[in-house]
Motif scaffolding. Structure first.
Motif, PDB file in Angstrom:
ATOM      1  N   PRO A 245      46.187 -33.601  -7.084  1.00  0.00           N
ATOM      2  CA  PRO A 245      45.987 -32.291  -6.692  1.00  0.00           C
ATOM      3  C   PRO A 245      45.146 -31.545  -7.836  1.00  0.00           C
ATOM      4  N   VAL A 246      44.011 -30.713  -7.393  1.00  0.00           N
ATOM      5  CA  VAL A 246      43.468 -29.868  -8.398  1.00  0.00           C
ATOM      6  C   VAL A 246      43.984 -28.723  -8.450  1.00  0.00           C
ATOM      7  N   HIS A 247      44.451 -28.357  -9.857  1.00  0.00           N
ATOM      8  CA  HIS A 247      45.308 -27.179 -10.137  1.00  0.00           C
ATOM      9  C   HIS A 247      44.110 -26.090 -10.360  1.00  0.00           C
ATOM     10  N   PHE A 248      43.954 -25.074  -9.502  1.00  0.00           N
ATOM     11  CA  PHE A 248      43.065 -23.815  -9.738  1.00  0.00           C
ATOM     12  C   PHE A 248      43.686 -22.756 -10.515  1.00  0.00           C
ATOM     13  N   LEU A 249      43.232 -22.512 -11.743  1.00  0.00           N
ATOM     14  CA  LEU A 249      44.356 -21.709 -12.639  1.00  0.00           C
ATOM     15  C   LEU A 249      43.201 -20.573 -12.778  1.00  0.00           C
ATOM     16  N   PRO A 250      43.336 -19.428 -12.057  1.00  0.00           N
ATOM     17  CA  PRO A 250      42.553 -18.299 -12.540  1.00  0.00           C
ATOM     18  C   PRO A 250      43.247 -17.418 -13.474  1.00  0.00           C
ATOM     19  N   GLY A 251      42.685 -17.036 -14.643  1.00  0.00           N
ATOM     20  CA  GLY A 251      43.267 -16.127 -15.726  1.00  0.00           C
ATOM     21  C   GLY A 251      43.742 -14.632 -14.947  1.00  0.00           C
ATOM     22  N   ILE A 252      44.894 -14.270 -15.474  1.00  0.00           N
ATOM     23  CA  ILE A 252      45.169 -13.137 -14.876  1.00  0.00           C
ATOM     24  C   ILE A 252      44.569 -11.823 -15.421  1.00  0.00           C
ATOM     25  N   TYR A 253      43.754 -11.888 -16.301  1.00  0.00           N
ATOM     26  CA  TYR A 253      42.866 -10.757 -16.909  1.00  0.00           C
ATOM     27  C   TYR A 253      41.573 -10.897 -16.791  1.00  0.00           C
ATOM     28  N   HIS A 254      40.993 -12.065 -15.994  1.00  0.00           N
ATOM     29  CA  HIS A 254      39.636 -12.662 -15.795  1.00  0.00           C
ATOM     30  C   HIS A 254      38.910 -11.671 -15.164  1.00  0.00           C
ATOM     31  N   HIS A 255      39.339 -11.037 -13.795  1.00  0.00           N
ATOM     32  CA  HIS A 255      38.824 -10.155 -13.322  1.00  0.00           C
ATOM     33  C   HIS A 255      38.486  -8.701 -13.976  1.00  0.00           C
ATOM     34  N   GLN A 256      39.413  -8.343 -14.687  1.00  0.00           N
ATOM     35  CA  GLN A 256      39.403  -6.994 -15.388  1.00  0.00           C
ATOM     36  C   GLN A 256      38.393  -7.206 -16.478  1.00  0.00           C
ATOM     37  N   LEU A 257      38.671  -8.284 -17.248  1.00  0.00           N
ATOM     38  CA  LEU A 257      37.442  -8.432 -18.388  1.00  0.00           C
ATOM     39  C   LEU A 257      36.074  -8.711 -17.842  1.00  0.00           C
ATOM     40  N   GLY A 258      35.890  -9.363 -16.778  1.00  0.00           N
ATOM     41  CA  GLY A 258      34.564  -9.271 -15.995  1.00  0.00           C
ATOM     42  C   GLY A 258      34.026  -7.990 -16.061  1.00  0.00           C
ATOM     43  N   GLN A 259      34.816  -7.137 -15.254  1.00  0.00           N
ATOM     44  CA  GLN A 259      34.455  -5.703 -15.209  1.00  0.00           C
ATOM     45  C   GLN A 259      34.116  -5.079 -16.316  1.00  0.00           C
ATOM     46  N   LEU A 260      34.842  -5.148 -17.513  1.00  0.00           N
ATOM     47  CA  LEU A 260      34.513  -4.542 -18.785  1.00  0.00           C
ATOM     48  C   LEU A 260      33.158  -4.925 -19.320  1.00  0.00           C
ATOM     49  N   VAL A 261      33.059  -6.329 -19.138  1.00  0.00           N
ATOM     50  CA  VAL A 261      31.634  -6.916 -19.561  1.00  0.00           C
ATOM     51  C   VAL A 261      30.802  -6.217 -18.977  1.00  0.00           C
ATOM     52  N   ARG A 262      30.770  -6.154 -17.553  1.00  0.00           N
ATOM     53  CA  ARG A 262      29.739  -5.523 -16.765  1.00  0.00           C
ATOM     54  C   ARG A 262      29.421  -4.230 -17.170  1.00  0.00           C
ATOM     55  N   ARG A 263      30.663  -3.181 -17.620  1.00  0.00           N
ATOM     56  CA  ARG A 263      30.564  -1.852 -17.897  1.00  0.00           C
ATOM     57  C   ARG A 263      29.834  -1.685 -19.021  1.00  0.00           C
ATOM     58  N   TYR A 264      30.108  -2.527 -20.120  1.00  0.00           N
ATOM     59  CA  TYR A 264      29.725  -2.256 -21.498  1.00  0.00           C
ATOM     60  C   TYR A 264      28.557  -3.073 -21.905  1.00  0.00           C
ATOM     61  N   SER A 265      28.057  -4.002 -21.340  1.00  0.00           N
ATOM     62  CA  SER A 265      27.023  -5.009 -21.550  1.00  0.00           C
ATOM     63  C   SER A 265      25.826  -4.656 -20.807  1.00  0.00           C
ATOM     64  N   ASP A 266      24.598  -5.204 -21.503  1.00  0.00           N
ATOM     65  CA  ASP A 266      23.224  -4.983 -20.691  1.00  0.00           C
ATOM     66  C   ASP A 266      22.829  -6.569 -20.401  1.00  0.00           C
ATOM     67  N   ASN A 267      21.657  -6.911 -19.911  1.00  0.00           N
ATOM     68  CA  ASN A 267      21.162  -7.982 -19.643  1.00  0.00           C
ATOM     69  C   ASN A 267      21.034  -9.020 -20.930  1.00  0.00           C
ATOM     70  N   THR A 268      20.487  -8.242 -22.148  1.00  0.00           N
ATOM     71  CA  THR A 268      20.406  -8.925 -23.197  1.00  0.00           C
ATOM     72  C   THR A 268      21.552  -9.765 -23.552  1.00  0.00           C
ATOM     73  N   GLU A 269      22.753  -9.181 -23.319  1.00  0.00           N
ATOM     74  CA  GLU A 269      23.888  -9.800 -23.724  1.00  0.00           C
ATOM     75  C   GLU A 269      24.146 -11.173 -23.190  1.00  0.00           C
ATOM     76  N   TYR A 270      24.089 -10.973 -21.803  1.00  0.00           N
ATOM     77  CA  TYR A 270      23.936 -11.984 -20.785  1.00  0.00           C
ATOM     78  C   TYR A 270      23.057 -13.053 -21.388  1.00  0.00           C
ATOM     79  N   LEU A 271      21.906 -12.866 -21.644  1.00  0.00           N
ATOM     80  CA  LEU A 271      20.858 -13.839 -21.954  1.00  0.00           C
ATOM     81  C   LEU A 271      21.565 -14.619 -23.016  1.00  0.00           C
ATOM     82  N   SER A 272      21.731 -13.540 -24.095  1.00  0.00           N
ATOM     83  CA  SER A 272      22.187 -13.983 -25.539  1.00  0.00           C
ATOM     84  C   SER A 272      23.296 -15.070 -25.569  1.00  0.00           C
ATOM     85  N   ASP A 273      24.381 -14.789 -24.545  1.00  0.00           N
ATOM     86  CA  ASP A 273      25.586 -15.668 -24.339  1.00  0.00           C
ATOM     87  C   ASP A 273      25.205 -17.190 -23.868  1.00  0.00           C
ATOM     88  N   ARG A 274      24.129 -16.915 -22.908  1.00  0.00           N
ATOM     89  CA  ARG A 274      23.425 -18.309 -22.305  1.00  0.00           C
ATOM     90  C   ARG A 274      22.890 -19.013 -23.402  1.00  0.00           C
TER      91      ARG A 274
END
Length: 354
Positions: A245-274
């Motif tokens: 079986p494949v255990h699919f494990l979504p982090g309990i704060y993954h969604h909220q953290l994603g919202q915070l990243v989108r709220r506070y960051s801009d495209n340059t942070e996304y590119l820098s991370d990659r």
């Protein structure tokens, strides 16, 4: 697709994630909840107090588990090495062994072979000639891993019950602590479970694409939100056992953290991370190799001269960043360049710099 939803946290999964984060990370990766918050704050300009307030319950969980472990450092010693933290995956090998109810068959050569292959994070079983202690030593002599891991595997073959006993004793000490913390995390668990159930209610292909798993066979899946891996999404399965079986494990704060990243960051942070994800020369070497066609982790390890465990660490980063796709067929996991994503990234980078 067969899906099983767990109704509460799996203590063994939570235990393993906390152990891996706190003791099994390289020096450049945060090894605590606080460290992850500080890293996210620096990367995306999110106020640190916003992050620490959000994840306070998982920080309390981590601190409670560490307080127990501090009194039994002797039991931790076999599992983590200060100079090669990513060189073996013994705690996950025991997770699979116990989940598959094989812990009472450790005296059998096939079970030992399976345990060693999982510990080394191999993408296939040990060579058939490895049937006893002497042939294992011959294999380890040429296998690309640290001397400490060679020693661990040799002792694991001779005394598997001793190592399993250490793991089970640690787990028994920490399980009540994890269960005591569940009440403060139940709201996040249920919300994450509901989000996952909603995503799975549609087309399986849409779900796979949403979470970047379109190349993984999800015929038998166990869904269990995770507090230990609170900030991401993890897939855990025994790739050496067909039908595991494949255990699919979504982090309990993954969604909220994603919202915070989108709220506070801009495209340059996304590119820098990659860009950081491909700043390591070895990761660029991996991408160049995969341009010629898909390869499994073992093939990549042989071409580049790194251990499969180290390759797995690099592949996790590249898959998470989106540059590489993962394809699971039976027991074989292969990797290929996600060309559409690479093209979009390059166009995005060009637009920003142009």
């Amino acid at each position: 697709m067969s899906v099983q939803y767990l109704s509460t946290f799996d203590p063994m999964l939570e235990f393993n994630f906390i152990l891996e984060r706190c003791f099994g990370q390289p020096a450049n990766i945060p090894n605590s909840v606080q460290g992850i918050c500080e890293s996210l704050s620096m990367k995306y300009s999110i106020p640190l107090e916003t992050l620490t307030s959000l994840v306070a319950p998982v920080q309390a969980l981590e601190e409670a588990v560490l307080a127990v472990l501090a009194e039994r450092e002797d039991l931790l010693k076999p599992f983590f090495q200060s100079n090669s933290p990513n060189d073996h995956r013994l705690i996950w090998a025991f997770f699979y062994l116990i989940s598959e109810k094989q812990e009472n068959a450790l005296s059998q050569p096939e079970t030992l072979r399976h345990l060693i292959a999982l510990t080394l994070n191999l993408s296939q079983d040990l060579p058939p000639e490895v049937r006893d202690f002497e042939s294992l030593l011959q294999f380890l002599t040429v296998y690309p891993c640290s001397e400490q891991t060679k020693w661990l595997c040799s002792q694991l073959w001779r005394q598997p019950e001793r190592y399993l006993r250490c793991y089970q004793e640690l787990l028994a000490l920490c399980t009540p602590v994890i269960q005591q913390q569940e009440a403060s995390l139940q709201a996040e668990f249920q919300a994450t479970l509901a989000q996952t159930q909603s995503a799975l209610a549609g087309e399986p292909a849409d779900f796979s694409q949403q979470f970047g798993m379109e190349h993984i066979a999800l015929d038998n899946m166990v869904v269990c939100p995770s507090a230990g891996f609170f900030n991401g999404i993890s897939l855990v399965w025994d790739q050496l056992t067909p039908g595991s079986p494949v255990h699919f494990l979504p982090g309990i704060y993954h969604h909220q953290l994603g919202q915070l990243v989108r709220r506070y960051s801009d495209n340059t942070e996304y590119l820098s991370d990659r860009l950081k994800a491909i700043s390591d020369k070895r990761r660029l070497d991996i991408i160049k190799l995969l341009k010629s066609g898909p390869l499994c982790g073992q093939d990549l390890a042989e071409h580049i001269g790194l251990s499969p465990a180290t390759i797995s660490h690099h592949m996790n980063s590249l898959v998470t960043a989106g540059f590489i796709s993962m394809d699971k067929q039976g027991t074989r996991v292969s990797y290929s360049v996600n060309q559409k994503y690479v093209d979009a990234f390059l166009q995005n980078l060009g637009n920003t710099l142009g």
